[in-house]
Scaffold this motif. Structure first.
Motif, PDB file in Angstrom:
ATOM      1  N   THR A 263       0.837 -15.936   0.550  1.00 29.37           N
ATOM      2  CA  THR A 263       0.069 -15.252   1.589  1.00 29.37           C
ATOM      3  C   THR A 263      -0.645 -14.033   1.023  1.00 29.37           C
ATOM      4  O   THR A 263      -0.130 -13.350   0.131  1.00 29.37           O
ATOM      5  CB  THR A 263       0.986 -14.814   2.747  1.00 29.37           C
ATOM      6  N   GLY A 264      -1.828 -13.784   1.567  1.00 30.25           N
ATOM      7  CA  GLY A 264      -2.635 -12.684   1.072  1.00 30.25           C
ATOM      8  C   GLY A 264      -2.052 -11.328   1.379  1.00 30.25           C
ATOM      9  O   GLY A 264      -2.058 -10.420   0.528  1.00 30.25           O
ATOM     10  N   GLY A 265      -1.559 -11.138   2.606  1.00 31.55           N
ATOM     11  CA  GLY A 265      -1.025  -9.838   2.984  1.00 31.55           C
ATOM     12  C   GLY A 265       0.142  -9.419   2.113  1.00 31.55           C
ATOM     13  O   GLY A 265       0.194  -8.292   1.595  1.00 31.55           O
ATOM     14  N   GLU A 266       1.112 -10.331   1.925  1.00 30.40           N
ATOM     15  CA  GLU A 266       2.267 -10.011   1.085  1.00 30.40           C
ATOM     16  C   GLU A 266       1.836  -9.752  -0.363  1.00 30.40           C
ATOM     17  O   GLU A 266       2.377  -8.866  -1.027  1.00 30.40           O
ATOM     18  CB  GLU A 266       3.299 -11.138   1.153  1.00 30.40           C
ATOM     19  N   SER A 267       0.873 -10.511  -0.848  1.00 32.52           N
ATOM     20  CA  SER A 267       0.406 -10.317  -2.222  1.00 32.52           C
ATOM     21  C   SER A 267      -0.219  -8.936  -2.396  1.00 32.52           C
ATOM     22  O   SER A 267       0.044  -8.244  -3.387  1.00 32.52           O
ATOM     23  CB  SER A 267      -0.602 -11.407  -2.594  1.00 32.52           C
ATOM     24  N   CYS A 268      -1.036  -8.535  -1.447  1.00 32.61           N
ATOM     25  CA  CYS A 268      -1.687  -7.227  -1.547  1.00 32.61           C
ATOM     26  C   CYS A 268      -0.684  -6.094  -1.407  1.00 32.61           C
ATOM     27  O   CYS A 268      -0.787  -5.061  -2.094  1.00 32.61           O
ATOM     28  CB  CYS A 268      -2.778  -7.109  -0.489  1.00 32.61           C
ATOM     29  N   GLU A 269       0.303  -6.271  -0.536  1.00 33.45           N
ATOM     30  CA  GLU A 269       1.329  -5.240  -0.395  1.00 33.45           C
ATOM     31  C   GLU A 269       2.183  -5.140  -1.659  1.00 33.45           C
ATOM     32  O   GLU A 269       2.567  -4.038  -2.063  1.00 33.45           O
ATOM     33  CB  GLU A 269       2.190  -5.528   0.829  1.00 33.45           C
ATOM     34  N   LEU A 270       2.495  -6.272  -2.271  1.00 32.58           N
ATOM     35  CA  LEU A 270       3.213  -6.211  -3.539  1.00 32.58           C
ATOM     36  C   LEU A 270       2.373  -5.471  -4.578  1.00 32.58           C
ATOM     37  O   LEU A 270       2.906  -4.665  -5.354  1.00 32.58           O
ATOM     38  CB  LEU A 270       3.558  -7.606  -4.046  1.00 32.58           C
ATOM     39  N   ALA A 271       1.071  -5.739  -4.603  1.00 32.87           N
ATOM     40  CA  ALA A 271       0.202  -5.022  -5.540  1.00 32.87           C
ATOM     41  C   ALA A 271       0.286  -3.518  -5.310  1.00 32.87           C
ATOM     42  O   ALA A 271       0.354  -2.731  -6.267  1.00 32.87           O
ATOM     43  CB  ALA A 271      -1.236  -5.513  -5.406  1.00 32.87           C
ATOM     44  N   LEU A 272       0.315  -3.100  -4.062  1.00 37.86           N
ATOM     45  CA  LEU A 272       0.471  -1.674  -3.752  1.00 37.86           C
ATOM     46  C   LEU A 272       1.814  -1.156  -4.255  1.00 37.86           C
ATOM     47  O   LEU A 272       1.901  -0.054  -4.817  1.00 37.86           O
ATOM     48  CB  LEU A 272       0.351  -1.449  -2.245  1.00 37.86           C
ATOM     49  N   ALA A 273       2.870  -1.933  -4.035  1.00 40.26           N
ATOM     50  CA  ALA A 273       4.190  -1.517  -4.507  1.00 40.26           C
ATOM     51  C   ALA A 273       4.212  -1.416  -6.028  1.00 40.26           C
ATOM     52  O   ALA A 273       4.825  -0.493  -6.595  1.00 40.26           O
ATOM     53  CB  ALA A 273       5.258  -2.487  -4.013  1.00 40.26           C
ATOM     54  N   LEU A 274       3.556  -2.339  -6.710  1.00 42.97           N
ATOM     55  CA  LEU A 274       3.476  -2.270  -8.164  1.00 42.97           C
ATOM     56  C   LEU A 274       2.717  -1.024  -8.601  1.00 42.97           C
ATOM     57  O   LEU A 274       3.109  -0.343  -9.565  1.00 42.97           O
ATOM     58  CB  LEU A 274       2.787  -3.525  -8.709  1.00 42.97           C
ATOM     59  N   TRP A 275       1.629  -0.726  -7.912  1.00 42.22           N
ATOM     60  CA  TRP A 275       0.892   0.502  -8.234  1.00 42.22           C
ATOM     61  C   TRP A 275       1.784   1.725  -8.047  1.00 42.22           C
ATOM     62  O   TRP A 275       1.781   2.647  -8.883  1.00 42.22           O
ATOM     63  CB  TRP A 275      -0.353   0.604  -7.342  1.00 42.22           C
ATOM     64  N   VAL A 276       2.580   1.741  -6.978  1.00 43.92           N
ATOM     65  CA  VAL A 276       3.487   2.858  -6.722  1.00 43.92           C
ATOM     66  C   VAL A 276       4.441   3.058  -7.893  1.00 43.92           C
ATOM     67  O   VAL A 276       4.765   4.195  -8.266  1.00 43.92           O
ATOM     68  CB  VAL A 276       4.279   2.620  -5.414  1.00 43.92           C
ATOM     69  N   THR A 277       4.902   1.957  -8.495  1.00 46.46           N
ATOM     70  CA  THR A 277       5.855   2.069  -9.608  1.00 46.46           C
ATOM     71  C   THR A 277       5.163   2.261 -10.952  1.00 46.46           C
ATOM     72  O   THR A 277       5.830   2.262 -11.992  1.00 46.46           O
ATOM     73  CB  THR A 277       6.752   0.818  -9.685  1.00 46.46           C
ATOM     74  N   GLY A 278       3.849   2.404 -10.938  1.00 46.26           N
ATOM     75  CA  GLY A 278       3.121   2.653 -12.176  1.00 46.26           C
ATOM     76  C   GLY A 278       2.703   1.403 -12.927  1.00 46.26           C
ATOM     77  O   GLY A 278       2.247   1.491 -14.076  1.00 46.26           O
ATOM     78  N   GLU A 279       2.827   0.235 -12.285  1.00 48.74           N
ATOM     79  CA  GLU A 279       2.482  -1.019 -12.947  1.00 48.74           C
ATOM     80  C   GLU A 279       1.125  -1.520 -12.454  1.00 48.74           C
ATOM     81  O   GLU A 279       1.004  -2.582 -11.857  1.00 48.74           O
ATOM     82  CB  GLU A 279       3.563  -2.062 -12.703  1.00 48.74           C
ATOM     83  N   SER A 280       0.099  -0.757 -12.767  1.00 49.45           N
ATOM     84  CA  SER A 280      -1.242  -1.098 -12.288  1.00 49.45           C
ATOM     85  C   SER A 280      -1.754  -2.400 -12.882  1.00 49.45           C
ATOM     86  O   SER A 280      -2.496  -3.137 -12.217  1.00 49.45           O
ATOM     87  CB  SER A 280      -2.217   0.042 -12.600  1.00 49.45           C
ATOM     88  N   ASP A 281      -1.391  -2.697 -14.118  1.00 46.47           N
ATOM     89  CA  ASP A 281      -1.875  -3.937 -14.740  1.00 46.47           C
ATOM     90  C   ASP A 281      -1.345  -5.157 -13.992  1.00 46.47           C
ATOM     91  O   ASP A 281      -2.095  -6.105 -13.720  1.00 46.47           O
ATOM     92  CB  ASP A 281      -1.451  -3.995 -16.208  1.00 46.47           C
ATOM     93  N   ARG A 282      -0.060  -5.137 -13.647  1.00 48.88           N
ATOM     94  CA  ARG A 282       0.484  -6.272 -12.901  1.00 48.88           C
ATOM     95  C   ARG A 282      -0.074  -6.309 -11.489  1.00 48.88           C
ATOM     96  O   ARG A 282      -0.271  -7.391 -10.914  1.00 48.88           O
ATOM     97  CB  ARG A 282       2.015  -6.216 -12.882  1.00 48.88           C
ATOM     98  N   ALA A 283      -0.328  -5.137 -10.914  1.00 49.41           N
ATOM     99  CA  ALA A 283      -0.947  -5.100  -9.590  1.00 49.41           C
ATOM    100  C   ALA A 283      -2.309  -5.765  -9.616  1.00 49.41           C
ATOM    101  O   ALA A 283      -2.657  -6.555  -8.717  1.00 49.41           O
ATOM    102  CB  ALA A 283      -1.072  -3.655  -9.112  1.00 49.41           C
ATOM    103  N   LEU A 284      -3.090  -5.470 -10.651  1.00 52.27           N
ATOM    104  CA  LEU A 284      -4.404  -6.083 -10.793  1.00 52.27           C
ATOM    105  C   LEU A 284      -4.282  -7.598 -10.930  1.00 52.27           C
ATOM    106  O   LEU A 284      -5.045  -8.355 -10.315  1.00 52.27           O
ATOM    107  CB  LEU A 284      -5.125  -5.502 -12.008  1.00 52.27           C
ATOM    108  N   GLU A 285      -3.326  -8.065 -11.705  1.00 46.81           N
ATOM    109  CA  GLU A 285      -3.135  -9.507 -11.875  1.00 46.81           C
ATOM    110  C   GLU A 285      -2.825 -10.192 -10.550  1.00 46.81           C
ATOM    111  O   GLU A 285      -3.325 -11.290 -10.276  1.00 46.81           O
ATOM    112  CB  GLU A 285      -2.014  -9.763 -12.883  1.00 46.81           C
ATOM    113  N   ILE A 286      -2.007  -9.555  -9.736  1.00 48.66           N
ATOM    114  CA  ILE A 286      -1.686 -10.137  -8.425  1.00 48.66           C
ATOM    115  C   ILE A 286      -2.939 -10.232  -7.568  1.00 48.66           C
ATOM    116  O   ILE A 286      -3.211 -11.266  -6.933  1.00 48.66           O
ATOM    117  CB  ILE A 286      -0.602  -9.306  -7.714  1.00 48.66           C
ATOM    118  N   LEU A 287      -3.734  -9.176  -7.533  1.00 47.65           N
ATOM    119  CA  LEU A 287      -4.948  -9.197  -6.713  1.00 47.65           C
ATOM    120  C   LEU A 287      -5.947 -10.227  -7.237  1.00 47.65           C
ATOM    121  O   LEU A 287      -6.618 -10.899  -6.449  1.00 47.65           O
ATOM    122  CB  LEU A 287      -5.576  -7.806  -6.685  1.00 47.65           C
ATOM    123  N   GLN A 288      -6.036 -10.361  -8.538  1.00 47.54           N
ATOM    124  CA  GLN A 288      -6.928 -11.375  -9.093  1.00 47.54           C
ATOM    125  C   GLN A 288      -6.452 -12.782  -8.748  1.00 47.54           C
ATOM    126  O   GLN A 288      -7.262 -13.692  -8.536  1.00 47.54           O
ATOM    127  CB  GLN A 288      -7.020 -11.210 -10.612  1.00 47.54           C
TER     128      GLN A 288
END
Length: 357
Positions: A263-288
């Motif tokens: 699901t898109g909503g859960e994926s985007c929220e996980l990306a936000l959570a990854l950004w919160v933990t400093g994992e911007s690269d993985r957040a970007l991969e999820i959004l892509q």
């Protein structure tokens, strides 16, 4: 309406170009009713949480007047006890379709109001919305249990449901911190709210048994991090623990195990959570990975079934899915208001009692 020049800060490689961002913002705005309501899509229902999420996305894109109208809709149609109904047909305040009163739906207005203030600096807006936020928080805290967790809802007859949801309580934790920031901005300290927030954080971090077991749902995995209750090394470990169970490489995040449905909503929220933990690269991969959910016109399908009869399901394009994507992109792009709200800047810390840390 936003132009590509206005949405340049929402450009993210492999996720959004400026023109795509402008198209998505315009698509959300096109769903908004004249009275400010933001239903999932026209003809479907509005719930207060997703209404607020879509309004926050409009603010992140610079559509501040449209966002303000969404919050004014909440102020005008708040129930006398500080709540809102769980659903309204097409955003019509006179046609509630679910008269239960869900605590996390009610609390989220504080997140939106604080986000709007940080985006605009509009102190008069905060003054107008303060009674709405205050009443909403008081409603929510009347559902707090002795263990700190927040009861799920009140039934239409007013009966409280004391069972607590980890995802809902984690969202409320973020909302309470935003409400406290608003109170501090207005120089109206709320020590009872501080105590309640600390007790809630302690329950989320240390007492999973106080919440209903919804561990099959990905939101229960990442929301304690996204809501700011679990931080630092504990947050990183929590995300890593659930990664292989919930993340489908190249497709996004499962909503619920074992269903083959991302699901898109859960994926985007996980990306936000990854950004919160400093994992911007993985957040970007999820959004892509969820760009297969983008539809013509700029909105996003809610989800995709990736086994058997593969299909977008349900067949709906929702404002809140698009909104969650814009907020995740805004965070990764350094949007000041969005990073402050989700990253914790200018939010109170250290609220958990010393004896419980």
């Amino acid at each position: 309406m936003s132009t590509p020049e206005q949405t340049e800060h929402l450009v993210l490689p492999g996720v959004l170009t400026a023109s795509q961002a402008a198209e998505t913002v315009a698509a959300i705005a096109a769903v908004q009713r004249e009275d400010g309501a933001l239903p999932w899509f026209r003809g479907h229902h509005l719930d207060p949480w997703d209404h607020t999420e879509a309004a926050m996305a409009l603010d992140a894109a610079g559509e501040h007047e449209a966002a303000a109208r969404a919050y004014e809709w909440l102020a005008r149609h708040q129930n006398a006890d500080g709540s809102w109904y769980a659903a309204y047909h097409d955003g019509d305040p006179h046609r509630p379709t679910d008269r239960s009163l869900e605590s996390n739906f009610v609390a989220y207005v504080a997140v939106g109001v604080w986000h709007h203030y940080l985006a605009t600096g509009d102190e008069a807006f905060v003054d107008r919305m303060w009674p709405t936020v205050f009443a909403a928080v008081e409603f929510v805290l009347r559902l707090q249990q002795p263990g700190g967790q927040i009861g799920w809802k009140r039934e239409p007859d007013g009966k409280p449901v004391d069972d607590a949801l980890l995802t809902g309580s984690s969202s409320i934790h973020q909302a309470l911190r935003c409400a406290l920031a608003i109170a501090e901005q207005r120089e109206e300290p709320q020590p009872d709210w501080e105590l309640a927030t600390g007790a809630l954080a302690h329950a989320i971090r240390n007492h999973p048994e106080r919440f209903l077991d919804k561990g099959r749902y990905s939101m229960d995995w990442y929301y304690p991090v996204l809501g700011g209750a679990v931080t630092g090394a504990e947050a990183t470990a929590r995300i890593q623990e659930g990664w292989d169970r919930f993340v489908v490489p190249g497709l996004g995040v499962r909503c619920v195990l074992p269903n083959p449905w991302v699901t898109g909503g859960e994926s985007c929220e996980l990306a936000l959570a990854l950004w919160v933990t400093g994992e911007s690269d993985r957040a970007l991969e999820i959004l892509q990975s969820i760009q297969h959910l983008r539809a013509e016109g700029g909105l996003y399908w809610t989800g995709y079934v990736f086994e058997g009869e593969r299909a977008f399901w349900p067949e709906e394009l929702t404002t809140w899915t698009a909104g969650s994507l814009l907020l995740a992109v805004a965070a990764l792009g350094g949007d000041e208001a969005t990073t402050a709200v989700f990253g914790g800047d200018r939010l109170p810390v250290g609220l958990e009692p010393d004896c419980c840390r």
